[in-house]
Design an enzyme around this catalytic site. Sequence first.
Site, PDB file in Angstrom:
ATOM      1  N   HIS A   1     -28.789  20.145 -47.772  1.00 39.09           N
ATOM      2  CA  HIS A   1     -27.525  19.244 -47.685  1.00 39.09           C
ATOM      3  C   HIS A   1     -26.865  19.414 -49.187  1.00 39.09           C
ATOM      4  CE1 HIS A   1     -25.806  15.358 -46.362  1.00 39.09           C
ATOM      5  NE2 HIS A   1     -25.336  15.274 -47.628  1.00 39.09           N
TER       6      HIS A   1
ATOM      7  N   CYS B   1     -20.569  10.303 -51.333  1.00 43.55           N
ATOM      8  CA  CYS B   1     -21.150   8.899 -51.292  1.00 43.55           C
ATOM      9  C   CYS B   1     -20.587   7.940 -51.976  1.00 43.55           C
ATOM     10  CB  CYS B   1     -22.512   9.404 -51.741  1.00 43.55           C
ATOM     11  SG  CYS B   1     -23.319   7.834 -51.592  1.00 43.55           S
TER      12      CYS B   1
HETATM   13  N1  COA Z   1     -27.546  -3.145 -40.938  1.00 48.87           N
HETATM   14  C1  COA Z   1     -26.773  -4.534 -41.064  1.00 48.87           C
HETATM   15  N2  COA Z   1     -27.093  -5.431 -41.861  1.00 48.87           N
HETATM   16  C2  COA Z   1     -28.179  -5.483 -42.527  1.00 48.87           C
HETATM   17  C3  COA Z   1     -28.914  -4.324 -42.605  1.00 48.87           C
HETATM   18  C4  COA Z   1     -28.585  -3.271 -41.709  1.00 48.87           C
HETATM   19  N3  COA Z   1     -29.619  -2.035 -41.779  1.00 48.87           N
HETATM   20  N4  COA Z   1     -29.942  -4.449 -43.307  1.00 48.87           N
HETATM   21  C5  COA Z   1     -29.802  -5.707 -43.779  1.00 48.87           C
HETATM   22  N5  COA Z   1     -28.683  -6.342 -43.600  1.00 48.87           N
HETATM   23  C6  COA Z   1     -27.936  -7.592 -43.722  1.00 48.87           C
HETATM   24  C7  COA Z   1     -29.142  -8.586 -43.715  1.00 48.87           C
HETATM   25  O1  COA Z   1     -29.287  -9.289 -42.499  1.00 48.87           O
HETATM   26  C8  COA Z   1     -28.253  -9.742 -44.677  1.00 48.87           C
HETATM   27  O2  COA Z   1     -27.204 -10.321 -43.930  1.00 48.87           O
HETATM   28  P1  COA Z   1     -26.745 -11.955 -44.219  1.00 48.87           P
HETATM   29  O3  COA Z   1     -26.403 -11.618 -45.697  1.00 48.87           O
HETATM   30  O4  COA Z   1     -25.387 -12.055 -43.310  1.00 48.87           O
HETATM   31  O5  COA Z   1     -28.069 -12.610 -44.165  1.00 48.87           O
HETATM   32  C9  COA Z   1     -27.780  -9.027 -45.867  1.00 48.87           C
HETATM   33  O6  COA Z   1     -27.521  -7.482 -45.059  1.00 48.87           O
HETATM   34  C10 COA Z   1     -28.509  -8.670 -47.052  1.00 48.87           C
HETATM   35  O7  COA Z   1     -30.017  -8.408 -46.662  1.00 48.87           O
HETATM   36  P2  COA Z   1     -30.893  -7.723 -47.643  1.00 48.87           P
HETATM   37  O8  COA Z   1     -32.094  -7.449 -46.733  1.00 48.87           O
HETATM   38  O9  COA Z   1     -30.955  -8.731 -48.628  1.00 48.87           O
HETATM   39  O10 COA Z   1     -30.286  -6.282 -47.949  1.00 48.87           O
HETATM   40  P3  COA Z   1     -29.569  -5.647 -49.567  1.00 48.87           P
HETATM   41  O11 COA Z   1     -28.325  -6.991 -49.688  1.00 48.87           O
HETATM   42  O12 COA Z   1     -30.500  -5.924 -50.625  1.00 48.87           O
HETATM   43  O13 COA Z   1     -29.062  -4.484 -49.165  1.00 48.87           O
HETATM   44  C11 COA Z   1     -28.992  -2.558 -47.558  1.00 48.87           C
HETATM   45  C12 COA Z   1     -29.660  -3.529 -48.675  1.00 48.87           C
HETATM   46  C13 COA Z   1     -30.042  -1.422 -47.475  1.00 48.87           C
HETATM   47  C14 COA Z   1     -29.051  -3.086 -46.098  1.00 48.87           C
HETATM   48  C15 COA Z   1     -27.722  -2.201 -48.147  1.00 48.87           C
HETATM   49  O14 COA Z   1     -27.977  -2.002 -49.557  1.00 48.87           O
HETATM   50  C16 COA Z   1     -27.078  -1.029 -47.404  1.00 48.87           C
HETATM   51  O15 COA Z   1     -26.525  -1.125 -46.160  1.00 48.87           O
HETATM   52  N6  COA Z   1     -27.089   0.074 -48.260  1.00 48.87           N
HETATM   53  C17 COA Z   1     -26.429   1.364 -47.397  1.00 48.87           C
HETATM   54  C18 COA Z   1     -26.044   2.432 -48.189  1.00 48.87           C
HETATM   55  C19 COA Z   1     -25.355   3.495 -47.576  1.00 48.87           C
HETATM   56  O16 COA Z   1     -24.991   3.497 -46.631  1.00 48.87           O
HETATM   57  N7  COA Z   1     -25.082   4.673 -48.517  1.00 48.87           N
HETATM   58  C20 COA Z   1     -24.741   5.855 -47.993  1.00 48.87           C
HETATM   59  C21 COA Z   1     -25.649   6.697 -47.257  1.00 48.87           C
HETATM   60  S1  COA Z   1     -26.980   7.240 -48.235  1.00 48.87           S
HETATM   61 ZN    ZN Z   2     -24.244  13.848 -48.772  1.00 53.59          ZN
END
Ligand code: COA
Ligand code: ZN
Length: 306
Positions: free
Chosen positions: A207, A240
């Site tokens: 990738h 990203c």
């Molecule tokens: N989908 C939707 N909501 C999610 C989730 C998911 N997969 N995982 C956690 N949440 C929600 C929780 O329910 C919580 O909701 P609330 O605030 O309404 O209670 C909130 O997100 C925080 O949850 P927590 O477990 O503490 O997560 P976090 O704040 O530590 O965030 C991730 C962790 C992984 C959810 C977040 O960083 C994320 O989505 N990252 C994705 C980044 C991305 O897409 N990068 C590009 C691709 S590589």
């Molecule tokens: Zn990529």
Amino acid sequence: MSTDTLIITDVAPRDGLQNQQVPVSTEAKLKLIQLLHEAGVASIEATSFVSPKAVPQMADAADVIAGVNRQHPELRVSALVPNQKGLERAHAAGAREVAVVLSATQTMNEKNINMDLARATAVCEETLHAAHELGLRTRAYVAVAFDCPFEGPTRLETVVDLAERMNRAGAQEIVIADTIGSASPGMVKSHFEALGKTLPLHKLAAHFHDTRGMASANAWAAIQAGVRRFDASVGGIGGCPFAPGAAGNAATEDLVLMAERSGFKTNISIPGLLQAIDFAEAQLGKALGGRSIAWLRRQHAKRSTL
Ligand code: COA
Ligand code: ZN
């Protein structure tokens, strides 16, 4: 010349659209997926089930999966999931393939998914096991596999170790990702040579991002090392939001042109990709396309007026 086939996963609807400032409707995402399918793309990463607070562009993930399943039940479509909650949402929406994402450095995991490396590794392993139990196909990304925007050069030993862990956890495809587009063909060669010592090459995918204009050269180095699975993004859309400096993905049209000119099959039609690019340009309101786009458009215009 080789008659091998490359398996290309177009990641534009996920990696491409997650970073766009212009809102793209679910309907437009489904249309883009349809155009890619019509162009012959057999595998598409359609969306991600991540926190909508982190990535609002992917908030409609369930609708995208449901729409694709309705319109193209035969198409291979995957969704990125960062944790168990993402897997549950993906499964409930009808996803049949998921991708977990593990970055090869501490800081990138913290910035991307708010976990340290050890926690992220454990979560990816658990998610892969759970996905397997649900009967889903799985991919595992090893992100920032060459350089990290926060920590600099990534240790190759760490990349190999994490890829092996993902393999042991049952990932059916392990995607070695140059998230910020800093790799060179020499680095790609050494990475895949090292990975190929302990991992089956047919499970490895590459990738690339085209930040420094080296994505095609890097893809060629990966092909030479025996890799046949590639991610790419039509029109080179991408980047990203959590990795500063990440530009667009390797453009699918560049990869197809390079591969076909070198004797590899892709089963993807360039005119079909050009239609998808035209559509994406209209949606995003900006010019798209990889390095070959000007030449491809001239060729296509000539052919259609003959
Ligand atoms: N989908 C939707 N909501 C999610 C989730 C998911 N997969 N995982 C956690 N949440 C929600 C929780 O329910 C919580 O909701 P609330 O605030 O309404 O209670 C909130 O997100 C925080 O949850 P927590 O477990 O503490 O997560 P976090 O704040 O530590 O965030 C991730 C962790 C992984 C959810 C977040 O960083 C994320 O989505 N990252 C994705 C980044 C991305 O897409 N990068 C590009 C691709 S590589
Ligand atoms: Zn990529």
